[in-house]
Design an enzyme around this catalytic site. Structure first.
Site, PDB file in Angstrom:
ATOM      1  N   LYS A  38       2.434  78.703  96.305  1.00 50.27           N
ATOM      2  CA  LYS A  38       2.453  78.519  97.920  1.00 50.27           C
ATOM      3  C   LYS A  38       1.442  79.541  98.560  1.00 50.27           C
ATOM      4  CE  LYS A  38       7.457  78.392  97.028  1.00 50.27           C
ATOM      5  NZ  LYS A  38       7.239  76.633  97.121  1.00 50.27           N
ATOM      6  N   GLY A  39       0.824  80.657  97.854  1.00 51.81           N
ATOM      7  CA  GLY A  39      -0.029  81.099  98.355  1.00 51.81           C
ATOM      8  C   GLY A  39      -1.371  80.654  98.870  1.00 51.81           C
ATOM      9  N   ASN A  41      -1.655  77.266  98.854  1.00 49.48           N
ATOM     10  CA  ASN A  41      -1.446  76.288  99.925  1.00 49.48           C
ATOM     11  C   ASN A  41      -1.545  76.786 101.293  1.00 49.48           C
ATOM     12  OD1 ASN A  41      -1.172  74.758  97.554  1.00 49.48           O
ATOM     13  ND2 ASN A  41       1.223  74.771  97.549  1.00 49.48           N
ATOM     14  N   ASN A 179      13.369  78.070 105.367  1.00 49.10           N
ATOM     15  CA  ASN A 179      14.246  76.945 105.376  1.00 49.10           C
ATOM     16  C   ASN A 179      15.676  77.257 105.388  1.00 49.10           C
ATOM     17  OD1 ASN A 179      14.869  77.198 102.822  1.00 49.10           O
ATOM     18  ND2 ASN A 179      13.558  75.847 101.799  1.00 49.10           N
ATOM     19  N   THR A 211      12.777  75.727 109.241  1.00 46.59           N
ATOM     20  CA  THR A 211      12.268  74.386 108.972  1.00 46.59           C
ATOM     21  C   THR A 211      13.556  73.791 108.550  1.00 46.59           C
ATOM     22  OG1 THR A 211      11.199  74.991 106.816  1.00 46.59           O
ATOM     23  CG2 THR A 211       9.886  74.986 108.597  1.00 46.59           C
ATOM     24  N   GLY A 213      13.563  70.305 107.124  1.00 46.50           N
ATOM     25  CA  GLY A 213      13.040  69.076 106.413  1.00 46.50           C
ATOM     26  C   GLY A 213      13.025  67.861 107.361  1.00 46.50           C
ATOM     27  N   THR A 240       5.804  68.049  98.359  1.00 49.57           N
ATOM     28  CA  THR A 240       5.348  69.298  97.970  1.00 49.57           C
ATOM     29  C   THR A 240       4.275  69.721  98.970  1.00 49.57           C
ATOM     30  OG1 THR A 240       5.389  68.548  95.526  1.00 49.57           O
ATOM     31  CG2 THR A 240       4.668  70.631  95.932  1.00 49.57           C
ATOM     32  N   ASP A 244       4.577  74.615 103.118  1.00 50.04           N
ATOM     33  CA  ASP A 244       3.197  75.510 103.279  1.00 50.04           C
ATOM     34  C   ASP A 244       2.276  75.318 104.331  1.00 50.04           C
ATOM     35  OD1 ASP A 244       4.214  76.732 101.062  1.00 50.04           O
ATOM     36  OD2 ASP A 244       3.272  75.428  99.578  1.00 50.04           O
ATOM     37  N   CYS A 274       0.828  65.560 105.430  1.00 53.34           N
ATOM     38  CA  CYS A 274       0.769  66.179 104.194  1.00 53.34           C
ATOM     39  C   CYS A 274       1.826  65.259 103.361  1.00 53.34           C
ATOM     40  CB  CYS A 274       1.249  67.524 104.255  1.00 53.34           C
ATOM     41  SG  CYS A 274       1.744  68.007 102.685  1.00 53.34           S
TER      42      CYS A 274
HETATM   43  O1  RIB Z   1       5.278  75.073  97.979  1.00 53.72           O
HETATM   44  C1  RIB Z   1       4.717  74.073  96.781  1.00 53.72           C
HETATM   45  C2  RIB Z   1       4.182  75.255  95.762  1.00 53.72           C
HETATM   46  O2  RIB Z   1       5.221  75.887  95.070  1.00 53.72           O
HETATM   47  C3  RIB Z   1       3.510  74.157  94.646  1.00 53.72           C
HETATM   48  O3  RIB Z   1       2.148  74.222  94.782  1.00 53.72           O
HETATM   49  C4  RIB Z   1       3.528  74.976  93.455  1.00 53.72           C
HETATM   50  O4  RIB Z   1       2.682  75.695  92.783  1.00 53.72           O
HETATM   51  C5  RIB Z   1       4.762  76.122  93.829  1.00 53.72           C
HETATM   52  O5  RIB Z   1       4.331  77.626  93.874  1.00 53.72           O
END
Ligand code: RIB
Length: 297
Positions: A38-39, A41, A179, A211, A213, A240, A244, A274
């Site tokens: 998450k970081g 991204n 969320n 958020t 969804g 996925t 982020d 995305c």
């Molecule tokens: O938010 C998506 C992310 O969550 C993925 O890239 C995974 O690594 C998890 O951290």
């Protein structure tokens, strides 16, 4: 300046007909390896959206080099990154035919930030900086307190939600991006309106971005609230990293002087792009593509 105190993961992504249930064994159709966390991204999304961002976190041994590479190629500052000869954090991700996912995390290097590292990052902060957190690393509470001592602002994406997250010094947070599940954990409410009012009651000075969804997103602070409908896309391939992407684009927008309405519309548009692509970080669009779809010049 935005400093993102966050995770870096190697994402092992398995394409599945359906997500495995307890007791079941299923073959995957394909396995891919992507940069994620998450970081990471959110740093990539911030940079793609045009913000100046430095990433603070730990990256592991040689197989983690591609994580550093994608951040640098995206324009994320990596001067604060600590390289160590340990196993990098990783995620095992199943993605089904509808693009839905489920994720197992292995913390690895993301559990290495400690007091000494917080002090090092703290020394680089200035009044007015924005420090962004998720809940995938160690030393978050300490870093939050240090950031506030430096008169920096704090944004928190409390994801993944757990008990540690509930015990963070949440009263220091200026902007929450979360969320419905995370909002419910913080307020005990289920309905979006009630989650927002519950959060504002607890944190009256904060901005809240909720958020929803495929339903869109909502914003509230003590002055105003509004709803942003979902921005349509063609086929959903993999959700996925959508949250982020939203976080990075929203924060980049307000830091560039956009209104909350404009920044959230652009964030929703970025997320809608995305989710049409596989992977987390590699699926985060550049601002030119987002602005073209959003009709922003
Ligand atoms: O938010 C998506 C992310 O969550 C993925 O890239 C995974 O690594 C998890 O951290």
């Amino acid at each position: 300046m935005i400093v993102n105190f966050g995770s870096l993961n190697i994402d092992y992504v398995y394409s599945m007909e359906k997500i495995v249930r307890p007791g079941e064994t299923l073959s995957s159709k394909e396995r891919s390896v992507f940069p994620g966390g998450k970081g990471l991204n959110q740093s990539v999304a911030l940079a793609h959206a045009g913000a100046e961002v430095r990433h603070a976190g730990f990256a592991g041994s040689e197989d983690a080099q591609f994580l550093v590479d994608i951040m640098e190629a995206s324009g994320v500052g990596t001067g604060l990154l600590q390289r160590v000869a340990e196993t990098n954090g990783h995620a095992v991700i199943q993605v089904d035919e509808h693009g839905e996912n489920c994720i197992i995390l292995y913390r690895g290097t993301n559990g290495m930030p400690d007091s000494a590292y917080v002090e090092k990052v703290g020394k680089t902060l200035h009044e007015g900086d924005l420090v962004l957190f998720q809940n995938e690393t160690s030393a978050i509470a300490e870093m939050m307190r240090t950031a506030k001592e430096k008169r920096a602002r704090i944004a928190l994406n409390p994801s993944p939600m757990d008990n540690d997250c509930l015990n963070l010094p949440l009263e220091l947070v200026d902007i929450f991006l979360l969320n419905e599940i995370e909002g419910a954990a913080l307020t005990g409410e289920k309905e979006p309106d009630k989650i927002l009012s519950g959060l504002l009651k607890r944190f009256p000075k904060a901005k809240i971005v909720l958020t929803l969804g495929s339903e869109g997103a909502m914003f509230a602070d003590s002055y105003k609230s509004f709803f942003q409908p979902v921005v349509e896309c063609e086929k959903v391939v993999d959700t996925t990293g959508a949250g982020d992407t939203f976080t990075g684009y929203y924060l980049a927008g307000i830091e560039a002087g956009m209104s909350d309405e404009e920044a959230i519309y652009r964030a929703a548009t970025a997320s809608s792009i995305c989710i049409t692509r596989m992977g987390a970080a590699p699926s985060i669009p550049l601002k030119e593509e987002v602005d073209t779809k959003a009709g922003i010049r």
